[in-house]
Design a protein around this motif. Structure first.
Motif, short mmCIF file in Angstrom:
data_model
loop_
_atom_site.label_atom_id
_atom_site.label_comp_id
_atom_site.label_asym_id
_atom_site.label_seq_id
_atom_site.Cartn_x
_atom_site.Cartn_y
_atom_site.Cartn_z
N GLN A 83 -84.69 -19.52 -0.46
CA GLN A 83 -84.73 -20.36 -0.75
C GLN A 83 -84.46 -21.27 0.52
O GLN A 83 -84.15 -20.18 1.84
CB GLN A 83 -83.11 -20.66 -1.16
N SER A 84 -85.01 -22.21 0.75
CA SER A 84 -84.45 -23.44 2.16
C SER A 84 -83.17 -23.11 2.31
O SER A 84 -82.98 -23.58 1.45
CB SER A 84 -85.29 -24.17 1.38
N ARG A 85 -83.30 -22.83 3.70
CA ARG A 85 -81.73 -23.44 4.11
C ARG A 85 -81.28 -25.13 4.08
O ARG A 85 -80.58 -25.55 3.98
CB ARG A 85 -81.82 -22.20 5.23
N SER A 86 -82.33 -25.58 4.95
CA SER A 86 -82.45 -26.95 4.76
C SER A 86 -82.38 -27.85 3.56
O SER A 86 -81.70 -28.89 3.08
CB SER A 86 -83.82 -27.66 5.84
N ARG A 87 -83.02 -26.78 2.65
CA ARG A 87 -83.51 -28.26 1.19
C ARG A 87 -83.17 -26.83 0.38
O ARG A 87 -84.73 -26.50 -0.59
CB ARG A 87 -84.82 -28.65 1.44
N PRO A 88 -81.95 -26.95 -0.30
CA PRO A 88 -81.32 -25.44 -0.93
C PRO A 88 -82.30 -26.02 -2.10
O PRO A 88 -82.56 -25.31 -3.06
CB PRO A 88 -80.52 -25.56 -1.11
N GLU A 89 -82.58 -27.48 -2.97
CA GLU A 89 -83.14 -27.58 -3.99
C GLU A 89 -84.53 -27.06 -4.07
O GLU A 89 -85.30 -26.93 -5.38
CB GLU A 89 -84.03 -28.79 -4.44
N GLN A 90 -85.29 -26.44 -2.85
CA GLN A 90 -86.56 -25.67 -3.05
C GLN A 90 -86.70 -24.44 -2.35
O GLN A 90 -85.38 -24.32 -2.05
CB GLN A 90 -87.80 -26.70 -2.89
N GLY A 91 -87.70 -24.38 -2.37
CA GLY A 91 -87.93 -22.30 -2.02
C GLY A 91 -89.24 -22.59 -1.53
O GLY A 91 -90.79 -22.67 -2.09
N ILE A 92 -89.32 -20.73 -0.87
CA ILE A 92 -90.30 -20.62 -0.30
C ILE A 92 -91.27 -19.15 -1.19
O ILE A 92 -90.27 -18.23 -1.26
CB ILE A 92 -90.91 -20.37 0.65
N ILE A 93 -92.53 -19.16 -1.69
CA ILE A 93 -92.35 -17.32 -2.48
C ILE A 93 -94.06 -16.91 -1.87
O ILE A 93 -94.57 -18.07 -1.58
CB ILE A 93 -92.45 -17.29 -3.51
N LYS A 94 -93.90 -15.53 -1.48
CA LYS A 94 -95.93 -15.12 -1.01
C LYS A 94 -95.61 -14.78 -1.91
O LYS A 94 -94.71 -13.47 -2.55
CB LYS A 94 -95.13 -14.58 0.63
N VAL A 95 -96.94 -15.04 -2.15
CA VAL A 95 -97.34 -14.51 -3.39
C VAL A 95 -99.19 -13.61 -3.03
O VAL A 95 -99.77 -14.19 -1.90
CB VAL A 95 -98.09 -15.50 -4.36
N ARG A 96 -99.72 -12.13 -4.00
CA ARG A 96 -100.98 -11.91 -3.48
C ARG A 96 -101.08 -12.64 -4.51
O ARG A 96 -101.43 -12.21 -5.87
CB ARG A 96 -100.39 -10.72 -3.51
N GLY A 97 -102.51 -12.59 -3.92
CA GLY A 97 -103.48 -13.54 -5.65
C GLY A 97 -104.94 -12.58 -5.58
O GLY A 97 -105.65 -12.69 -5.00
N THR A 98 -104.97 -11.73 -6.73
CA THR A 98 -106.24 -10.72 -6.35
C THR A 98 -107.32 -11.14 -7.62
O THR A 98 -106.78 -12.08 -8.62
CB THR A 98 -106.50 -9.63 -6.56
N THR A 99 -108.71 -11.81 -7.57
CA THR A 99 -109.91 -12.01 -8.36
C THR A 99 -109.90 -10.67 -8.33
O THR A 99 -111.11 -10.38 -7.67
CB THR A 99 -110.39 -13.34 -8.21
N PHE A 100 -110.75 -11.05 -9.70
CA PHE A 100 -111.77 -9.39 -10.30
C PHE A 100 -113.00 -9.89 -10.86
O PHE A 100 -112.72 -11.14 -11.57
CB PHE A 100 -110.42 -8.42 -11.06
N ASN A 101 -113.47 -9.33 -10.35
CA ASN A 101 -114.95 -9.87 -11.69
C ASN A 101 -114.52 -8.88 -12.86
O ASN A 101 -113.99 -7.73 -12.88
CB ASN A 101 -116.12 -9.46 -10.64
N GLN A 102 -115.30 -8.59 -13.34
CA GLN A 102 -115.62 -7.52 -14.70
C GLN A 102 -115.99 -6.60 -14.55
O GLN A 102 -115.39 -5.88 -15.80
CB GLN A 102 -116.88 -7.81 -15.79
N HIS A 103 -116.22 -5.51 -13.76
CA HIS A 103 -116.20 -4.45 -12.93
C HIS A 103 -114.66 -4.38 -12.84
O HIS A 103 -114.38 -2.87 -12.60
CB HIS A 103 -117.24 -4.12 -12.42
N ASP A 104 -113.64 -5.45 -12.33
CA ASP A 104 -112.22 -4.82 -12.21
C ASP A 104 -112.84 -4.41 -10.17
O ASP A 104 -111.71 -3.98 -9.73
CB ASP A 104 -112.06 -3.10 -12.42
N GLU A 105 -114.10 -5.33 -9.93
CA GLU A 105 -113.64 -5.15 -9.03
C GLU A 105 -113.31 -6.55 -7.90
O GLU A 105 -113.14 -7.61 -8.42
CB GLU A 105 -114.82 -5.48 -8.41
#
Lengths: 151, 151
Positions: free
Chosen positions: B111-133
């Protein structure tokens, strides 16, 4: 335009670009295809969102930056080939009618040990709007060719 | 599809997406507008380049990933709003006919300290092809809304 080799990317060397203006129609068209969210699609709906008005998708800004880069002064022989980014951020939204340009600066350059015919350069690319405000900053690693022996 | 708030992004939670196929025509059209380099524009000219054949611009892969993300299971209330990336890379080229999907995983949430109505999430996004690479990996920081009081 001279093509540049690893040896030409001296640390601290900077490169400029042309300018491109992003229209409202461009912003909406890109968003319809790739980032269909209200703040990128609809000027009225965008007013009630985080962006408080229509803003370009960050990926649109990134794509425009690439166009400015590959058509600008920064011309590695073999092309602009990114191997990965250490950072990418959008400090300010891009609005309809904003005119963008890119400045890039060489931060590091090193020859590959395993493949001495190429190397990696680390570049900071900053995209500015017409008020000289940064709208995108990246630090990226690019694969570039070393100057051919005898070349 | 339920909209998600900061409280819903538990560390380790994963999200899937639909699939999209990238055609040769898509690759060339994107490149003509944003990344006009031979290895993205011309199947024949691409053979003699680093990519040894036509490959999508990395920014095209990034834009397609965004489409998969915003139309998939990952639906923060207020939208997908990136504040910056810690990493972005393209470990393999995307080729004509490749079918892409995205998996995202919550790495951090605060949660943001200065703006408790929002927060930051850290996300890993992995894009795969049809061979799961993996063809793209990012670690990005997104601004999300906290659940409204009484909501």
């Amino acid at each position: 335009m001279t093509e540049l080799y690893l040896e030409d990317f001296l640390i601290g060397r900077t490169f400029g670009s042309d300018q491109l203006t992003m229209t409202e129609a461009d912003i909406i068209r890109f968003a319809e295809e790739f980032d269909p969210q209200p703040f990128h699609l609809d000027p009225d709906a965008a007013k009630a969102t985080f962006f408080r008005g229509l803003a370009a998708s960050g990926w649109h800004t990134a794509a425009m930056t690439m166009r400015l880069l590959v058509t600008g002064d920064f011309r590695p022989a073999g092309g602009v080939i990114g191997s990965g980014f250490d950072a990418l951020s959008w400090p300010r939204p891009v609005r309809p009618g904003d005119t963008l340009r890119v400045e890039s600066e060489v931060l590091e350059a090193r020859q590959s040990r395993s493949r001495p015919e190429q190397g990696i350069i680390k570049v900071r690319g900053t995209t500015f709007n017409q008020h000289d405000e940064a709208v995108q900053v990246f630090v990226g690693n690019l694969i570039v060719l070393a100057r051919p022996v005898g070349g």
